[in-house]
Design an enzyme around this catalytic site. Structure first.
Site, PDB file in Angstrom:
ATOM      1  N   GLU A 125       3.649  -5.616 -11.561  1.00 10.74           N
ATOM      2  CA  GLU A 125       5.074  -5.401 -11.754  1.00 10.74           C
ATOM      3  C   GLU A 125       6.012  -6.527 -12.847  1.00 10.74           C
ATOM      4  O   GLU A 125       6.625  -6.277 -13.738  1.00 10.74           O
ATOM      5  CB  GLU A 125       6.343  -5.189 -10.243  1.00 10.74           C
ATOM      6  CG  GLU A 125       6.059  -4.174  -9.617  1.00 10.74           C
ATOM      7  CD  GLU A 125       6.791  -4.097  -8.491  1.00 10.74           C
ATOM      8  OE1 GLU A 125       6.786  -3.102  -7.485  1.00 10.74           O
ATOM      9  OE2 GLU A 125       7.494  -5.340  -8.156  1.00 10.74           O
ATOM     10  N   HIS A 160       0.791  -1.298   0.000  1.00  7.75           N
ATOM     11  CA  HIS A 160       0.155   0.080  -0.083  1.00  7.75           C
ATOM     12  C   HIS A 160       0.753   1.275  -0.086  1.00  7.75           C
ATOM     13  O   HIS A 160       0.403   2.279  -0.826  1.00  7.75           O
ATOM     14  CB  HIS A 160      -0.775  -0.035   1.263  1.00  7.75           C
ATOM     15  CG  HIS A 160      -1.873  -1.253   1.240  1.00  7.75           C
ATOM     16  ND1 HIS A 160      -3.311  -1.002   1.106  1.00  7.75           N
ATOM     17  CD2 HIS A 160      -1.610  -2.475   1.414  1.00  7.75           C
ATOM     18  CE1 HIS A 160      -3.881  -2.407   1.064  1.00  7.75           C
ATOM     19  NE2 HIS A 160      -3.017  -3.107   1.133  1.00  7.75           N
ATOM     20  N   ASP A 193      -6.137   5.486   1.238  1.00 11.79           N
ATOM     21  CA  ASP A 193      -6.292   3.989   1.227  1.00 11.79           C
ATOM     22  C   ASP A 193      -7.708   3.719   1.449  1.00 11.79           C
ATOM     23  O   ASP A 193      -8.382   4.416   2.470  1.00 11.79           O
ATOM     24  CB  ASP A 193      -5.322   3.272   2.015  1.00 11.79           C
ATOM     25  CG  ASP A 193      -5.472   1.797   1.702  1.00 11.79           C
ATOM     26  OD1 ASP A 193      -6.420   1.114   2.295  1.00 11.79           O
ATOM     27  OD2 ASP A 193      -4.564   1.235   1.213  1.00 11.79           O
ATOM     28  N   HIS A 210       3.436 -14.634  -4.697  1.00  7.18           N
ATOM     29  CA  HIS A 210       2.135 -14.891  -4.043  1.00  7.18           C
ATOM     30  C   HIS A 210       1.029 -14.227  -4.811  1.00  7.18           C
ATOM     31  O   HIS A 210      -0.046 -14.215  -4.267  1.00  7.18           O
ATOM     32  CB  HIS A 210       2.586 -14.391  -2.711  1.00  7.18           C
ATOM     33  CG  HIS A 210       2.826 -12.654  -2.606  1.00  7.18           C
ATOM     34  ND1 HIS A 210       3.925 -12.329  -3.534  1.00  7.18           N
ATOM     35  CD2 HIS A 210       2.158 -11.694  -2.108  1.00  7.18           C
ATOM     36  CE1 HIS A 210       3.872 -11.129  -3.123  1.00  7.18           C
ATOM     37  NE2 HIS A 210       2.876 -10.750  -2.309  1.00  7.18           N
TER      38      HIS A 210
END
Length: 469
Positions: free
Chosen positions: A359, A26, A129, A351
């Site tokens: 990315e 985040h 967020d 994961h």
């Protein structure tokens, strides 16, 4: 029509305040958005605790560490029970040790209020967020437009908002999120309906079919992939000795021959699972660079030497000697962008955190998807079944969701991904195409380039209208 100079002058009067959730993925998303807005002539203030500011700065790639184009404002660290990662949690791989920090973050409301009060409230814009919904009440108090930056894939949100669940996957909600986190979320007031709009770190060519404004009933902008220039130029963005050593090792490998293995910064594999992964990598007969480390604590204190040395005790006996030359182990934070953009990297065991997934897609690197919790199961399905730029390490079911991924499953998935013909070749070809699409999206005139400008125009117009009243 305003000239470019006039537009930049008007933008420079505006103060954009960024408030991230203090967890690595985040933090990174909003830091990269901060860079993008600063490059377009806006003043940006990145606001969180001093501990998390330092960590974000330490791990950022592609920037000059001594010449950040944005400002930082430190908030006091709230009081919370500081727990260490539970490496042998048999029930859940979610980083439950972060939940006490998340629950304490509402204590930042008052100091954040004081910060906004100290600024020119007629020229303030807030981006935050979604797990910090209380920010909307502060924004409303001062009439500042506030936007939600969603740090997950559009695919995940589409399924979540429509209640569709995971297609062809019956993994339970408990596997994705523990009850303690679901309880934390349920206690969050529904402030997000006050948001002026939503941003997502994705791009239309990747997820247009899953991006519908009616999911949030507010303007929605796809402004990603938000990445530093290094991902596009393959320039090395860091100079520490640890970073240089793994990049030097990559320099000596054949093109597209190395498998990069990393499970992010927040979760750790159990002793048994780590050993199965180690055996699977060894049996694959492929070169690999493996980030094998203890997860961050909520205060980012996981990198002490004693804990890094302890990792060696978890590996199979004699392992490091057997893989010498073919495998490279990194026991601390790794320069992931530099690794993914390196010519030697041919695949990524991940994961499927959205940061890592985006990315890898942007670098044109295919994936072995191995989700652990949260949105990662949705991202795994998006990568392997929708986009077809990866393979799943296994098909999860309720019957075996807490079982180990065995060495044989690891070896088989690697073989499928790295095969030089058939399925492997097709996956790599599609991954390269998506990498090129990501470049086009952020280039001048691309979809994300235009949507970021549209977002800026949206809040600039709101502020101009208010100041003209």
């Amino acid at each position: 029509m305003d000239s470019t100079e006039t537009l930049f002058a008007r933008r420079h009067e505006i103060q954009v305040v960024m408030l991230p959730l203090p967890a690595q993925g985040h933090l990174n998303h909003l830091l990269q958005l901060s860079r993008a807005l600063s490059a377009r002539g806006l003043n940006v203030l990145f606001v969180t605790t001093s501990t998390h500011i330092n960590q974000a700065r330490h791990r950022v790639q592609g920037w000059d560490l001594h010449n950040f184009p944005i400002g930082f404002h430190e908030l006091p660290m709230p009081s919370f029970s500081d727990q260490q990662p539970d490496l042998e949690n048999k029930e859940h791989t979610f980083p439950v040790h972060f939940i006490p920090l998340f629950e304490a973050l509402e204590d930042l409301r008052e100091p954040f209020d004081r910060l906004i009060q100290s600024l020119d409230r007629n020229r303030v814009v807030i981006v935050h967020d979604p797990l910090l919904g209380w920010v909307q009440t502060v924004a409303a108090k001062y009439g500042a437009p506030a936007y939600v930056f969603n740090c997950f894939s559009a695919y995940f949100y589409a399924m979540k908002e429509k209640g569709l669940g995971l297609p062809d996957c019956v993994v339970s909600s408990k596997r994705c999120l523990p009850l303690s986190f679901l309880d934390f979320k349920s206690r969050q007031p529904d402030y997000l309906r006050l948001a002026a709009g939503h941003l997502m770190n994705t791009f239309r060519a990747l997820e247009s079919q899953f991006m519908r404004e009616d999911y949030c009933e507010k303007p929605l902008w796809a402004v990603g992939p938000l990445l530093p220039q290094s991902i596009w130029t393959a320039k090395k963005g860091s100079t520490s000795s640890d970073v240089e050593s793994c990049l030097r090792w990559l320099d000596g490998q054949h093109p597209a021959s190395v498998l990069y293995v990393s499970f992010g910064s927040a979760s750790s594999l159990s002793r048994q699972q780590l050993q199965e992964l180690a055996r699977g990598l060894e049996a694959s007969q492929r070169s690999f660079l493996w980030v094998v480390r203890v997860a961050d604590s909520a205060r980012f204190t996981a990198s002490d030497e004693a804990r890094m040395d302890w990792i060696s005790e978890l590996l199979p006996e004699g392992y490091e000697g057997r893989i010498a030359g073919r495998g490279f182990l990194v026991r601390n934070w790794a320069p992931q962008l530099d690794i993914l953009s390196h010519k030697a990297t041919g695949g990524f065991v991940t994961h499927c955190g959205w940061n890592s997934t985006l990315e890898s897609i942007s670098a044109g690197v295919p994936m072995v998807t191995w989700p652990l919790h949260s949105d990662q199961f949705a991202n795994s399905i998006l990568v392997a079944r929708e986009l077809k730029v990866g393979v799943e390490v296994k098909k999860w079911t309720k019957a075996d969701e807490n079982e180990l991924v065995m060495a044989e499953e690891v070896e088989k998935a690697i073989g499928r991904l790295m095969a030089e013909d058939g399925e492997g070749l097709e996956i790599r070809s599609r991954a390269k195409e998506l990498g090129l699409a990501a470049r086009r999206a952020v280039a001048e005139g691309g979809s994300s380039f235009k949507e970021l400008e549209s977002f800026i125009h949206h809040f600039t117009s709101i502020l101009d209208e208010r100041n003209n009243d």
